[in-house]
Design a protein around this motif. Structure first.
Motif, PDB file in Angstrom:
ATOM      1  N   ARG A 138      22.773  25.708  -3.998  1.00 16.77           N
ATOM      2  CA  ARG A 138      21.798  24.853  -3.319  1.00 16.77           C
ATOM      3  C   ARG A 138      20.370  25.253  -3.662  1.00 16.77           C
ATOM      4  O   ARG A 138      19.477  24.404  -3.763  1.00 16.77           O
ATOM      5  CB  ARG A 138      21.998  24.935  -1.800  1.00 16.77           C
TER       6      ARG A 138
ATOM      7  N   HIS B 257      28.852  19.446   2.941  1.00 20.21           N
ATOM      8  CA  HIS B 257      27.825  19.031   1.993  1.00 20.21           C
ATOM      9  C   HIS B 257      28.438  18.800   0.610  1.00 20.21           C
ATOM     10  O   HIS B 257      29.239  19.599   0.122  1.00 20.21           O
ATOM     11  CB  HIS B 257      26.743  20.108   1.898  1.00 20.21           C
TER      12      HIS B 257
ATOM     13  N   SER C 128      25.868  26.430   1.092  1.00 21.41           N
ATOM     14  CA  SER C 128      24.533  26.476   1.673  1.00 21.41           C
ATOM     15  C   SER C 128      23.719  27.500   0.893  1.00 21.41           C
ATOM     16  O   SER C 128      24.055  27.846  -0.245  1.00 21.41           O
ATOM     17  CB  SER C 128      24.613  26.845   3.157  1.00 21.41           C
TER      18      SER C 128
ATOM     19  N   THR D 274      30.483  24.905   6.077  1.00 21.37           N
ATOM     20  CA  THR D 274      30.359  25.824   4.939  1.00 21.37           C
ATOM     21  C   THR D 274      31.582  26.720   4.766  1.00 21.37           C
ATOM     22  O   THR D 274      31.690  27.398   3.740  1.00 21.37           O
ATOM     23  CB  THR D 274      29.116  26.714   5.092  1.00 21.37           C
TER      24      THR D 274
END
Length: 660
Positions: free
Chosen positions: A147, A99, A625, A600
């Motif tokens: 996040r 991400h 995360s 992650t």
């Protein structure tokens, strides 16, 4: 008097809006939202509004492999779907799984939205998904923390026989907007197809990226924010072993949303020691090197603190000037649809106090202006206040800008600097002429001012071509002509830089450059050549650059080589080496390693050697995360390349970070 000249230059510039025809997309509210599973069920999306065909800005025509789009909303979220058709679906490219990664040369779709409808890129948030369903979001204002603070959104991807399909759910809670008011919003759909290197979008902003051409999402009524504002906390603790001593550092950040579009942030004892800093290059430069900022406190809302552009007399707030602080606070956001504010202060107890303030006004898509101020009080050393304004206007193919600043230090004498420019931009061509002055003692301590004692002008022009067929895929060329004197009338800089670059259909980039510039201490005459392979695939890149000639009449040579490769599917290796021979020899070596255990979890390492000074660190990361984040760091990731103080340190740190 100089300030008046700049004001009149902009006032005389024709700033009235021109009649750019905008695409209007009617907003539809869904009673039952679609399930985000990547399957675009016609029954679920029947009530949504469909977008038009995606256009290639290069040709102004619909892309050959077309993309269908849908958009709708509920009181909780915005719903977006893409059907990315592909005539060769087996050649769809996806690489990144982490991400927030940088997509480079992958199949990606993007949805952009500006809830304030200002017809400008300021205030625009972007949501990107690659074909592996890896998410990247850029929230307006520069939200960068965990996040939970950035917000969570949903997406799903599905491979189909003729391409891939994408569904997104973007909660209103992630966006800054005027709750309960029906405001026309700006939206844009985009796609990048890796196999063909085709970028397409709806509507077509053209190669000049005219943001006033974005679609108007009309009639949308976002929900009123009925929830009471609350304070959110981000805490960290970091036990550390260093040089046979154990220490424990802890800190706390607090975030408070005054409104949906105005945010406050307080930071107590922030953790800067475990943030990897950039290692400066060794290529020849006559000015201070400007390095990037990686610290979350300064990047949070960072867009609001850009006081001046990057092409004038300087950057009036350069956050790396604040090396550390005990506590700091900032507020940033919109007061209304057209007005935004930003304020920041930091305190290093008994040593230093710093502050920044800015107010920005977007009068229309064609005219904006701002005013700003900074101060720095350093005990027994510096007491400085600076202030200024910045303005920009555009009409059709023309644009103009002006900026000026004043600075008062211990001497209490006002020193000034300023710039004004006029630019011309059409597809494939851009040119600008900029004049500037910087008085001899103008150098605010919170600013990055590369030159002082300077007045004159420069011309910059670039030409760009992209080809649909043939051996060459891209060509670009630019020239940079300068003519600056010092305040006593003597020469400071006068010359011409030229750069030519070609990118082939096989993803190879070839570049040549020539610089012929005379300075007060002599002539610089340098020729350079570069060659890069696989420029759109960071997992398999190799680059080489070399330049040689004379600087100030003395011989000089600079050579660099860099490469990146992914092996064993998840192991990334990188190497950069450079050598500069000019009044001695300097070398720079940076080696990196990264292993992705999962989206992650990862292990990374960096080895750096600057001439005879070295640094090494290894880190384990379980982050990216929600929930508690864990970092284990062996060595020092914060080697200070600015001072050349790289070193190996006997250090182990464990860091935990969590939101509550």
């Amino acid at each position: 008097m100089k300030f008046l000249y700049l004001f009149f230059a902009l006032l005389l510039f024709p700033c009235a809006a021109i009649g750019a025809t905008a695409t209007v997309i009617p907003a539809t509210r869904l009673i039952k939202p679609p399930v985000i599973d990547g399957n675009i069920d016609p029954a679920e999306w029947a009530g949504a509004t469909r977008g038009g065909p995606l256009i290639e800005p290069l040709t102004g025509k619909p892309a050959e492999d077309q993309t269908e789009t849908w958009i709708a909303y509920t009181d909780q979220a915005i719903y977006v779907a893409f059907y990315a058709h592909d005539s060769k679906p087996t050649e769809i490219v996806g690489r990144e799984i982490t991400h927030g990664a940088d997509f480079n040369g992958e199949d990606v779709v993007s949805f952009k939205v500006n809830p304030f409808g200002t017809r400008r890129d300021n205030g625009t948030s972007e949501f990107m998904v690659n074909c592996l369903n890896t998410q990247v979001e850029h929230i307006a204002g520069g939200r960068t923390s965990k996040r939970e603070w950035r917000g969570l959104w949903d997406s799903a991807v599905k491979r189909v026989a003729d391409g891939w399909t994408i569904e997104m759910r973007i909660p209103w809670a992630m966006l800054n907007y005027q709750g309960g008011k029906s405001v026309p919003m700006d939206i844009l759909f985009e796609r990048y197809q890796a196999r063909t290197h085709v970028h397409s979008q709806f509507p077509n902003l053209t190669l000049n990226e005219k943001w006033e051409y974005t679609a108007i999402w009309d009639g949308v009524q976002p929900p009123t924010n009925s929830a009471k504002p609350k304070v959110e906390f981000l805490a960290y603790t970091a036990p550390e072993y260093n040089d046979r001593q154990f220490t424990l550092r802890s800190g706390l950040d607090a975030r408070y949303a005054f409104t949906k579009d105005l945010t406050g942030l307080v930071s107590l004892n922030p953790d800067f020691k475990n943030i990897e800093s950039e290692i400066a290059g060794i290529e020849f430069t006559r000015t201070e090197r400007r390095l990037g900022e990686a610290r979350p406190f300064f990047n949070e809302g960072g867009d609001f603190f850009h006081l001046t552009g990057g092409f004038g007399y300087g950057q009036m707030f350069y956050s790396r000037r604040i090396e550390s602080f005990d506590y700091g606070a900032k507020a940033f956001g919109h007061l209304d649809r057209q007005t935004s504010i930003a304020a920041l202060t930091t305190v290093n107890t008994g040593k230093e106090e710093a502050g920044v303030v800015r107010i920005f006004r977007e009068e229309s898509p064609y005219l904006s202006y701002s005013a700003f101020g900074t101060f720095l009080n350093r005990k027994g050393d510096v007491s400085d206040q600076a202030f200024g304004f910045d303005m920009g206007a555009n009409r059709g193919v023309w644009s103009a800008g002006a900026s000026a600043s004043g600075d008062k230090g211990f001497s209490r004498r006002l020193e000034t600097a300023g710039t004004s420019s006029i630019s011309y931009s059409v597809p494939h061509f851009f040119a600008t002429i900029r004049g500037e002055w910087i008085e001899p003692d103008f150098n605010p301590p919170l600013a990055y001012i590369s030159w002082t004692n300077r007045k004159g002008a420069y011309l910059y022009s670039e030409h760009f071509e992209e080809y649909k067929t043939g051996f060459m895929r891209k060509f670009d060329a630019n020239i940079y002509a300068t003519n600056f004197n010092q305040y006593d009338g003597s020469l400071q800089q006068r010359g011409l830089d030229t750069n030519l670059n070609w990118t082939t259909r096989h993803d190879m980039r070839i570049g040549v450059s020539q610089s012929q510039t005379r300075y007060a201490d002599g002539l610089d005459s340098v020729f350079g050549v570069g060659l890069n392979f696989n420029v759109s695939n960071r997992y398999r890149q190799l680059g080489f650059y070399s330049e040689s000639g004379k600087r100030s009449g003395k011989g000089t040579r600079y050579t660099s080589i860099n490469g990146n490769v992914r092996t064993f599917k998840k192991l990334d290796l990188g190497l950069e080496y450079a050598i500069l021979r000019s009044d001695g020899t300097d070398t720079r070596l940076v080696g990196t390693m990264g292993y992705e255990i999962s989206p992650t979890q990862s292990i990374s390492a960096r080895y750096a050697a600057l001439s005879s000074l070295t640094n090494l660190y290894v880190a384990y990361r379980n982050a990216g995360s929600t929930g508690t984040e864990l970092f284990v760091i062996v060595g020092d990731p914060n080697a200070d390349g600015r001072r050349g103080s790289l070193h190996v340190q006997n250090r182990v740190s464990v860091k935990l970070a969590w939101v509550f």
